[in-house]
Design a protein around this motif. Structure first.
Motif, PDB file in Angstrom:
ATOM      1  N   SER A  14      57.445  49.897  27.208  1.00  7.58           N
ATOM      2  CA  SER A  14      57.192  51.331  27.018  1.00  7.58           C
ATOM      3  C   SER A  14      57.486  52.137  28.274  1.00  7.58           C
ATOM      4  O   SER A  14      57.491  53.372  28.258  1.00  7.58           O
ATOM      5  CB  SER A  14      55.730  51.547  26.610  1.00  7.58           C
ATOM      6  OG  SER A  14      54.859  51.105  27.650  1.00  7.58           O
ATOM      7  N   GLY A  15      57.679  51.455  29.418  1.00  6.89           N
ATOM      8  CA  GLY A  15      57.901  52.144  30.683  1.00  6.89           C
ATOM      9  C   GLY A  15      56.668  52.197  31.567  1.00  6.89           C
ATOM     10  O   GLY A  15      56.747  52.565  32.745  1.00  6.89           O
ATOM     11  N   ALA A  16      55.526  51.827  30.991  1.00  2.00           N
ATOM     12  CA  ALA A  16      54.287  51.834  31.782  1.00  2.00           C
ATOM     13  C   ALA A  16      54.346  50.732  32.838  1.00  2.00           C
ATOM     14  O   ALA A  16      54.876  49.640  32.606  1.00  2.00           O
ATOM     15  CB  ALA A  16      53.085  51.625  30.866  1.00  2.00           C
ATOM     16  N   LYS A  17      53.768  51.029  34.026  1.00  2.00           N
ATOM     17  CA  LYS A  17      53.776  50.078  35.146  1.00  2.00           C
ATOM     18  C   LYS A  17      52.335  49.708  35.458  1.00  2.00           C
ATOM     19  O   LYS A  17      51.494  50.582  35.677  1.00  2.00           O
ATOM     20  CB  LYS A  17      54.448  50.701  36.368  1.00  2.00           C
ATOM     21  CG  LYS A  17      55.878  51.211  36.098  1.00  2.00           C
ATOM     22  CD  LYS A  17      56.436  51.929  37.308  1.00  2.00           C
ATOM     23  CE  LYS A  17      57.851  52.449  37.065  1.00  2.00           C
ATOM     24  NZ  LYS A  17      57.878  53.489  35.998  1.00  2.00           N
ATOM     25  N   ARG A  18      52.043  48.386  35.517  1.00  2.00           N
ATOM     26  CA  ARG A  18      50.664  47.967  35.709  1.00  2.00           C
ATOM     27  C   ARG A  18      50.588  46.772  36.654  1.00  2.00           C
ATOM     28  O   ARG A  18      51.487  45.938  36.700  1.00  2.00           O
ATOM     29  CB  ARG A  18      50.006  47.605  34.371  1.00  2.00           C
ATOM     30  CG  ARG A  18      49.745  48.826  33.494  1.00  2.00           C
ATOM     31  CD  ARG A  18      49.116  48.467  32.202  1.00  2.00           C
ATOM     32  NE  ARG A  18      48.952  49.643  31.370  1.00  2.00           N
ATOM     33  CZ  ARG A  18      48.810  49.619  30.066  1.00  2.00           C
ATOM     34  NH1 ARG A  18      48.839  48.466  29.436  1.00  2.00           N
ATOM     35  NH2 ARG A  18      48.652  50.743  29.399  1.00  2.00           N
ATOM     36  N   LEU A  19      49.433  46.745  37.352  1.00  2.00           N
ATOM     37  CA  LEU A  19      49.059  45.579  38.141  1.00  2.00           C
ATOM     38  C   LEU A  19      48.001  44.824  37.360  1.00  2.00           C
ATOM     39  O   LEU A  19      46.828  45.191  37.341  1.00  2.00           O
ATOM     40  CB  LEU A  19      48.522  46.000  39.506  1.00  2.00           C
ATOM     41  CG  LEU A  19      49.525  46.081  40.655  1.00  2.00           C
ATOM     42  CD1 LEU A  19      48.875  46.702  41.887  1.00  2.00           C
ATOM     43  CD2 LEU A  19      50.092  44.703  41.003  1.00  2.00           C
TER      44      LEU A  19
END
Length: 584
Positions: A536-541
Motif C-alpha cells: 500500500s506504500g505504508a512504511k513501518r518498523l
C-alpha cells in the motif's frame, strides 16, 4: 284404513286439504269424506290425487305398494343469482312459509311480515357481516329479544330438512376456494368479494353450507398449527394440511425476523427443513407463510418478507428508533444498516440459541424503514422522525451516559475521555462501558479508540481534539528527526494509545529517507526490528513498539530512538544523554 293412510301421507308432506283437493280436481268436502273412507269404486280424480300425494299410480287402493318412511327428497332450482349472498337470501325467502306448496323464491310475493322473516334469516347467516349476524344485533334491529330471533331462525331452518337446493354460486365458490388454500380468512374474503357478495364472509358462507346445504366449503380454524395459542383465522384444506410443517416454518421465519428484521424464503426453507428433519419446498414454505398473521412481501422478487410490526420482536425496529432519536440530521439507510450489523457484536451464552446471523440487504432495510409509523422518508433513502422520541425510553442507562458524554464533547469522544468521565466518576462500570461501546448502534468507531454519535453533525475542532488525545493521525507527525553525526540520527515521538493498541510504528518520510529495508538490531537485546514498505506504500518498523513496551515505557511518555545507520542499530532512550558514535 285406506282413507286414513291417504290422510297420513298428506300430513307427512305438510299439505292442506284445500291444496290436495285443488290438485285432485274435487271439492274440499269430498276429500274430508274420502280421508275417512275411500269410495267403493275408483274415481277418475284419484289419479290426480295420487300425483298430489307424490305416490305411484294405484297406491290409494293397493296396500302392497309400500313407500319409504321419509318423504321424497326434492331438488329445488333457485333463480339464477350473481353472488352466494343472493342465494342465501333466496333460500331464506323460500323458508318463510310453513306450507311447502305455498313457498316461493320471489321476495315480492311475500307479505311484510314474511319479508321481515326472510331478512332475519339472511342476517343470521351473515349477509350483512359477521357482527350483524349475532342474535343481539338482529334483535336490536327489529325490536325483538335474542331468544325470539333464535326461535325464528331455528323454525325456518327446520323447514329445509329433507330438501336439496341447486346452488350454482356455492358450487363455484367451493371450486375457487380450493385453488387458493391455505390462506388467511381475511385475505380470502377480499379475494372472493365478488363471488360472496354484500358483506358475507367465507366463514358465514361455510356455516350456511354445512347447516343448510349439508356440504362444506373448507375448514376455518384459528389453530392451523395445532398450537394452544390462537392465531388469526385461517382457511385450510383438511385432506393435505401439514400442521408440523407450518409450525417449523413459523418458528424459522419468526426467528430470522427477530434477528435480521426480515426473513428470506430460501433461508426459511432450509431452517424449517432442519427443524423438521426432512426437506420442504419453497412453494410449501410460501403457502405456510401466507397463513401466518401479518405476512407481507418486503421485496418479493428477492424473496424477502416479514409479518408486519405486531406480535413479533424485530431487531431492526429498536435500532432504527435509537439512531433516529439521537440524530441531528437525516439518516441514510446505509447508516441504519451498519448500526444493525454493529449491534450483533455481542457476547452470546453458549447454552442459549444464537440468533440467525444473516444480514439483510440495504434495500430491505430501506423498505422496512419506509413502513415504520412516525418515520418520514426524505428523497429515496434518507429518514427522519416525524416527532422527537424521549431518549430515556429508547436508550439503555449505559447508552444514555455515553450519549451525554459524547454530546458534551461535540458528538465525539475518545476512550480516554469516556473512561475519565464515566468510569472514574462511577457513572458506568468498566465492563458495561466496554460491552456497550462494542455493540451499541448509536455510535460509530471513527478510528481506534475514537467514537462518534451516529447521525450527529460533528464539530471538527472537537474531532481533532479527541483524536489527538489517543494519538490517532499523529503517528508520523510527531516524529522529530535530528542528525547528530555522520552515522547517527535521533527521532523523538510520544508513545500514544493508538500505538499501544495497534502496535504500529508508521515511519515518517524524513525518517524513511535514512532507513533501508531489513532488520535493525535493538541495542541491549537479542531482538530486531524489521523495516518494511508495504504494497500500500505504508512504511513501518515492525516489532519496535513491542520492544518499547518491554523496555518499560508507558502511554504518553516521549521515546528517543537513536539510529546508527551503517551499523543498522537502534537504541531506545528516555531523557538520558545519547551515547556518541565514537563510544559505540
Amino acid at each position: 284404513m285406506l282413507g286414513e293412510r291417504a290422510k297420513l301421507r298428506r300430513t307427512d308432506l305438510a299439505m292442506s286439504r284445500e291444496y290436495v283437493a285443488a290438485k285432485a280436481g274435487t271439492q274440499f268436502a269430498n276429500l274430508v269424506i274420502w280421508e275417512r273412507m275411500l269410495p267403493a269404486v275408483r274415481r277418475s280424480v284419484e289419479e290426480n290425487w295420487e300425483a298430489a300425494l307424490q305416490v305411484p299410480p294405484g297406491w290409494l287402493r293397493d296396500l302392497s305398494i309400500v313407500l319409504p318412511d321419509a318423504p321424497p327428497v326434492r331438488i329445488f332450482q333457485i333463480p339464477a343469482e350473481e353472488t352466494v349472498a343472493a342465494e342465501i337470501r333466496r333460500i331464506g325467502i323460500w323458508t318463510t312459509r310453513k306450507r311447502i306448496y305455498n313457498r316461493t323464491f320471489q321476495y315480492d310475493d311475500l307479505s311484510a311480515a314474511e319479508k321481515r322473516l326472510a331478512d332475519i334469516f339472511a342476517l343470521r347467516y351473515g349477509v350483512d357481516g359477521e357482527e350483524m349476524s349475532i342474535l343481539n344485533a338482529i334483535g336490536d334491529r327489529y325490536g325483538l329479544t335474542r331468544e325470539r330471533i333464535r326461535q325464528i331462525t331455528a323454525s325456518m331452518t327446520e323447514r329445509v330438512a329433507g330438501n336439496i337446493f341447486d346452488t350454482p354460486k356455492f358450487d363455484e365458490l367451493i371450486k375457487v376456494v380450493k385453488t387458493l388454500l391455505p390462506c388467511r380468512l381475511d385475505e380470502l374474503d377480499v379475494k372472493l368479494r365478488t363471488v360472496l357478495g354484500e358483506s358475507l364472509s367465507l366463514e358465514s358462507a361455510d356455516r350456511f353450507a354445512r347447516e343448510i346445504l349439508g356440504k362444506a366449503i373448507a375448514v376455518v380454524t384459528d389453530r392451523p398449527a395445532d398450537m394452544s395459542l390462537a392465531w388469526d383465522k385461517v382457511v385450510i384444506a383438511a385432506e393435505d394440511h401439514d400442521a408440523e410443517a407450518l409450525r417449523a416454518v413459523r418458528e424459522a421465519a419468526r426467528g430470522m425476523i427477530r434477528s435480521t428484521g426480515a426473513a428470506h424464503i430460501y433461508f426459511v426453507a432450509g431452517a424449517a427443513g432442519k427443524i423438521l428433519g426432512r426437506g420442504i419446498s419453497q412453494e410449501k414454505v410460501l403457502q405456510c407463510c401466507k397463513v401466518i398473521s401479518g405476512f407481507e412481501w418486503i421485496i418479493e422478487t428477492d424473496g424477502w418478507f416479514w409479518f408486519g410490526l405486531d406480535k413479533i420482536d424485530n431487531r431492526l425496529l429498536p435500532i432504527a428508533q435509537k439512531v433516529l432519536a439521537i440524530a441531528t440530521r437525516s439518516v441514510d439507510g446505509e447508516d441504519i444498516h451498519a448500526a444493525l450489523v454493529r449491534s450483533r457484536r455481542d457476547h452470546y451464552n453458549i447454552n442459549q440459541p444464537r440468533p440467525y446471523l444473516i444480514e439483510p440487504t440495504i434495500d430491505v432495510v430501506i423498505e422496512i424503514l419506509r413502513r415504520l409509523p412516525g418515520v418520514r422518508t426524505l428523497q429515496s433513502n434518507n429518514f427522519r422522525l416525524e416527532s422527537p422520541l424521549l431518549l430515556n425510553e429508547v436508550l439503555s442507562e449505559t447508552e444514555m451516559e455515553i450519549y451525554d458524554c459524547l454530546i458534551m464533547h461535540g458528538g465525539v469522544a475518545s476512550t480516554n475521555t469516556l473512561k475519565r468521565e464515566l468510569i472514574e466518576t462511577g457513572r458506568v462500570k468498566h465492563i458495561s462501558l466496554h460491552v456497550s461501546l462494542n455493540s451499541t448502534p448509536i455510535v460509530l468507531q471513527v478510528d481506534y479508540g475514537l467514537y462518534a454519535l451516529r447521525g450527529y453533525s460533528l464539530n471538527p475542532e472537537s474531532l481533532a481534539e479527541e483524536a489527538a488525545s489517543v494519538g490517532v493521525y499523529r503517528t508520523s507527525a510527531v516524529q522529530r528527526l535530528q542528525k547528530l553525526g555522520d552515522d547517527m540520527y535521533v527521532v523523538e515521538f510520544e508513545l500514544s494509545q493508538y500505538m499501544l493498541q495497534t502496535r504500529f510504528f508508521s515511519v515518517a518520510s524524513a525518517l524513511a529517507s535514512i532507513l533501508s529495508e531489513g532488520d535493525y538490531q535493538i541495542d541491549g537485546t537479542n531482538s530486531t526490528a524489521n523495516y518494511v514498505i508495504l504494497p500500500s506504500g505504508a512504511k513501518r518498523l515492525r516489532q519496535l513498539i513491542n520492544k518499547i513496551v518491554d523496555a518499560g515505557f508507558s502511554e504518553g511518555e516521549t521515546v528517543r530512538l537513536v539510529i546508527y545507520q551503517k551499523l543498522r542499530l537502534l537504541q531506545l532512550m528516555r531523557s538520558e544523554a545519547i551515547t556518541s558514535t565514537n563510544d559505540k
